[in-house]
Every structure is written in C-alpha cells, then in structure tokens.
Design a protein around this motif. Structure first.
Motif, mmCIF file in Angstrom:
data_model
loop_
_atom_site.group_PDB
_atom_site.id
_atom_site.type_symbol
_atom_site.label_atom_id
_atom_site.label_comp_id
_atom_site.label_asym_id
_atom_site.label_seq_id
_atom_site.Cartn_x
_atom_site.Cartn_y
_atom_site.Cartn_z
ATOM 1 N N GLY A 286 -4.478 -5.355 -13.369
ATOM 2 C CA GLY A 286 -4.220 -5.177 -11.961
ATOM 3 C C GLY A 286 -4.714 -6.262 -11.049
ATOM 4 N N SER B 94 -4.329 -8.569 -8.430
ATOM 5 C CA SER B 94 -3.236 -8.770 -7.486
ATOM 6 C C SER B 94 -3.082 -10.243 -7.162
ATOM 7 C CB SER B 94 -3.502 -7.967 -6.200
ATOM 8 O OG SER B 94 -4.770 -8.256 -5.691
ATOM 9 N N TYR C 57 -2.284 -1.969 1.963
ATOM 10 C CA TYR C 57 -2.098 -2.163 0.528
ATOM 11 C C TYR C 57 -2.914 -3.333 -0.024
ATOM 12 C CZ TYR C 57 -0.070 -3.605 -3.893
ATOM 13 O OH TYR C 57 0.073 -3.991 -5.193
ATOM 14 N N HIS C 58 -2.682 -4.533 0.480
ATOM 15 C CA HIS C 58 -3.232 -5.734 -0.156
ATOM 16 C C HIS C 58 -4.765 -5.743 -0.204
ATOM 17 C CE1 HIS C 58 0.425 -7.923 -0.982
ATOM 18 N NE2 HIS C 58 0.865 -7.651 0.232
ATOM 19 N N ALA D 233 -5.937 -3.302 -2.753
ATOM 20 C CA ALA D 233 -5.685 -3.802 -4.103
ATOM 21 C C ALA D 233 -6.691 -4.876 -4.489
ATOM 22 C CB ALA D 233 -4.254 -4.348 -4.203
ATOM 23 N N ASN E 201 -8.737 -3.247 -7.586
ATOM 24 C CA ASN E 201 -8.138 -3.550 -8.881
ATOM 25 C C ASN E 201 -9.167 -4.033 -9.908
ATOM 26 O OD1 ASN E 201 -5.667 -2.795 -8.022
ATOM 27 N ND2 ASN E 201 -4.740 -4.814 -8.047
ATOM 28 N N ALA F 292 -5.835 0.141 -11.440
ATOM 29 C CA ALA F 292 -5.062 -0.888 -10.745
ATOM 30 C C ALA F 292 -4.165 -0.234 -9.711
ATOM 31 C CB ALA F 292 -4.221 -1.690 -11.727
ATOM 32 N N ILE F 293 -4.213 -0.749 -8.499
ATOM 33 C CA ILE F 293 -3.249 -0.374 -7.466
ATOM 34 C C ILE F 293 -2.097 -1.359 -7.545
ATOM 35 C CG2 ILE F 293 -2.838 -0.298 -4.982
ATOM 36 C CD1 ILE F 293 -5.702 0.628 -4.632
ATOM 37 N N GLU F 294 -0.933 -0.851 -7.851
ATOM 38 C CA GLU F 294 0.270 -1.670 -7.917
ATOM 39 C C GLU F 294 1.271 -1.134 -6.901
ATOM 40 O OE1 GLU F 294 1.658 -1.799 -11.933
ATOM 41 O OE2 GLU F 294 -0.159 -2.778 -12.687
ATOM 42 N N VAL G 257 -0.265 3.919 -8.987
ATOM 43 C CA VAL G 257 -1.614 3.644 -9.463
ATOM 44 C C VAL G 257 -1.579 3.704 -10.983
ATOM 45 C CG1 VAL G 257 -3.995 4.461 -9.519
ATOM 46 C CG2 VAL G 257 -2.683 4.614 -7.403
ATOM 47 N N TYR H 177 -7.318 5.006 0.240
ATOM 48 C CA TYR H 177 -6.008 4.418 -0.033
ATOM 49 C C TYR H 177 -4.988 5.501 -0.377
ATOM 50 C CZ TYR H 177 -2.241 2.135 -2.542
ATOM 51 O OH TYR H 177 -0.989 1.748 -2.962
#
Length: 296
Positions: A5, A7, A103-104, A107, A111, A138-140, A144, A208
């Motif tokens: 994950g 990012s 999000y970013h 992550a 991650n 991992a946050i994708e 998840v 999140y």
C-alpha cells in the motif's frame, strides 16, 4: 510480511487562508499551502508552519470553530502534536483539493501500518471461530486491503460497508481500541474487527472510514433515487447480469430499461456503458444497504 500500500508520492501547492495556534499571530491569514508525502507547510509572509505527517493526530472536514465562523465557512481541520504539544490548524475548504485531505493524506499516514484483525468474526449474524491475525493495512482507491502472512489479501470495498462502530474489544490477548466494520459479501452480512498497533493510526483509520462512509451516505440521501433505479441497482448487484436484470425489471422492454439506466447514470449509481457496465461505489452502497436491511 512484505510492505503493502505505498501510495504514489504527491505534491500540491495552492493559495489558501488558514488559522493555527502554533504560530504567533492569532487571526486568519492569507498564505500558501504546500503538501507532499512528508508533511504540510504553510507560509504567510514572515509566518511559517511546518506540520510533519508523523505528528498528525486527526484530519477533519467541516464547520470551523465559532471564533472563526465570521472568516471561514468550511474548513479542513488538522490536529497535530509537535514535540508532544497539542496544536490545531484550520484551512479554508477548497473543493479542488478536498481529495488530498479526504484520501491522500490518510493513505500516506496509514499505509503499511501493522494491525490485528478478526476477519469475518460474524457471518450472517452468526459467530464464527475467526482467529486473530497480524496484518498490514493499505488504503487504496475505493477500498481497504488487509495483507496477511502466507495468505491471500482481503479487501473491503467502501461501497460494501453498511455500518461502522468504534470502541474497545479484546483482540489477541488484550482489550484494545478497535473498529467494527459490517459489510456485505455475496449478499451475506459480514462483521470484522480491526485494531492498529499504534493508537494514533487507529484513530486516523477510524476517521477515514467514517468520513468516506458518511460521504457516500450523504450523496445517496441527497439524490432523488426512484424505486426503479433502486431495483436496477439491486438486480444487477445480485445477478451481475444486465439482460437478466432488464427482464426482471421491465419484462425485457429495452427502451424502458435504457431510460432507467440513464437516470441511474445521471445519479452516479452506475458506470457509463463505454467504460463497462457496472455499479459505482455509491451504487454498491445503495444495493448493500437495501440487502443488509432485508437480511438483518
């Protein structure tokens, strides 16, 4: 266990207005915000503020505190602890950069974090003998992922989630901060529990998931979805067959079905046929929520 994950590095720079109790001036300032994978930098004349992602304790989107309400309508909120001292920062909301805060940044911070999980601790409302497993999280985009030792990874799509609750739970050999996630798989309600090893990351992970879940819920609530659209979404979700769904919904009337599909497309429930027929995360959440209500 291999790292997962990671990012993609990202950078952003934009004009903004902000307030923080970590710098000398106590009013809202005009300045520049620069963000990368290491942290957030704010500049306003001779005033400067650098926030390391390692110090971030919370990220929010919402209304400003009362003392800033005359200057800022909506804000990105950051709680951080440089040198162990709690500080806050509020940036003027900019929809062009909302994805960074929603999000970013999550992550980048989360991650690869280590956690303990009980995957599928309940299935269809019944307790299972799920073991506690060590995972990396991992946050994708739109999901998840839990990466496990010597076993296939387990993803949960955001649109599959039907309920979230945080609290204390005994996982492994001790009671820990954990989040309970109810989600749908193959039309069956599944419950899993996750506790990240580092409490700071657990709090951010909870934030999140709640933020993404609430955003999808709000989008659905704000959309005037017809009963026909709901049945289209549920029908396709359960059969994965467009012709079968059309037959059940309109007795095979192509024109009527295309009209319903166009409405669902306009409401962001389905994908454009040119991109492949399917459901968006919003459409999946609508279908899963309806199915979860029926199966509860």
């Amino acid at each position: 266990m291999s790292a997962v994950g990671n990012s993609t590095d990202f950078t952003a720079s934009f004009q903004t207005r902000f307030y923080s109790n970590a710098i000398r001036r106590s009013d809202v300032q005009n300045g520049v915000c620069e963000i990368d994978s290491d942290g957030i930098s704010l500049r306003a004349g001779s005033q400067a503020l650098d926030i390391s992602l390692d110090d971030v304790r919370d990220l929010t989107v919402g209304s400003p505190p009362e003392k800033l309400s005359d200057d800022l309508d909506r804000v990105f909120g950051i709680k951080f602890t440089p040198g162990g001292n709690p500080r806050i920062c509020f940036l003027e909301y900019d929809p062009e950069h909302a994805d960074i805060f929603e999000y970013h940044l999550f992550a980048e911070i989360i991650n690869g974090a280590d956690g303990l999980v009980e995957l599928a601790a309940q299935r269809g409302g019944q307790q299972t003998d799920a073991d506690t497993e060590r995972v990396e999280v991992a946050i994708e985009p739109e999901r998840v992922v839990f990466e496990r030792d010597a076993a296939p990874s387990k993803p949960i799509a955001l649109g599959e989630i039907v309920n979230i609750k945080s609290g204390k739970r005994t996982i492994g050999e001790s009671k820990r901060d954990a989040i309970k996630v109810d989600y749908m798989k193959s039309q069956t309600r599944i419950t899993s529990y996750l506790s990240l090893i580092e409490p700071r990351l657990q709090h951010l992970f909870n934030r999140y998931l709640r933020t993404e879940y609430a955003e999808l819920e709000a989008e659905i609530d704000a959309t005037d979805v017809s009963e026909a659209e709901t049945q289209l979404v549920i029908g396709y979700y359960t059969t994965q067959n467009l012709k079968q769904t059309m037959q059940a919904l309109t007795d095979g009337n192509t024109s009527e079905f295309e009209s319903i599909y166009e409405d669902a497309l306009e409401h962001g429930l389905v994908t454009h046929p040119d991109d492949g027929v399917g459901l968006t995360q919003k459409g999946k959440m609508l279908a899963n929520t309806e199915l979860a209500t029926v199966n509860t």
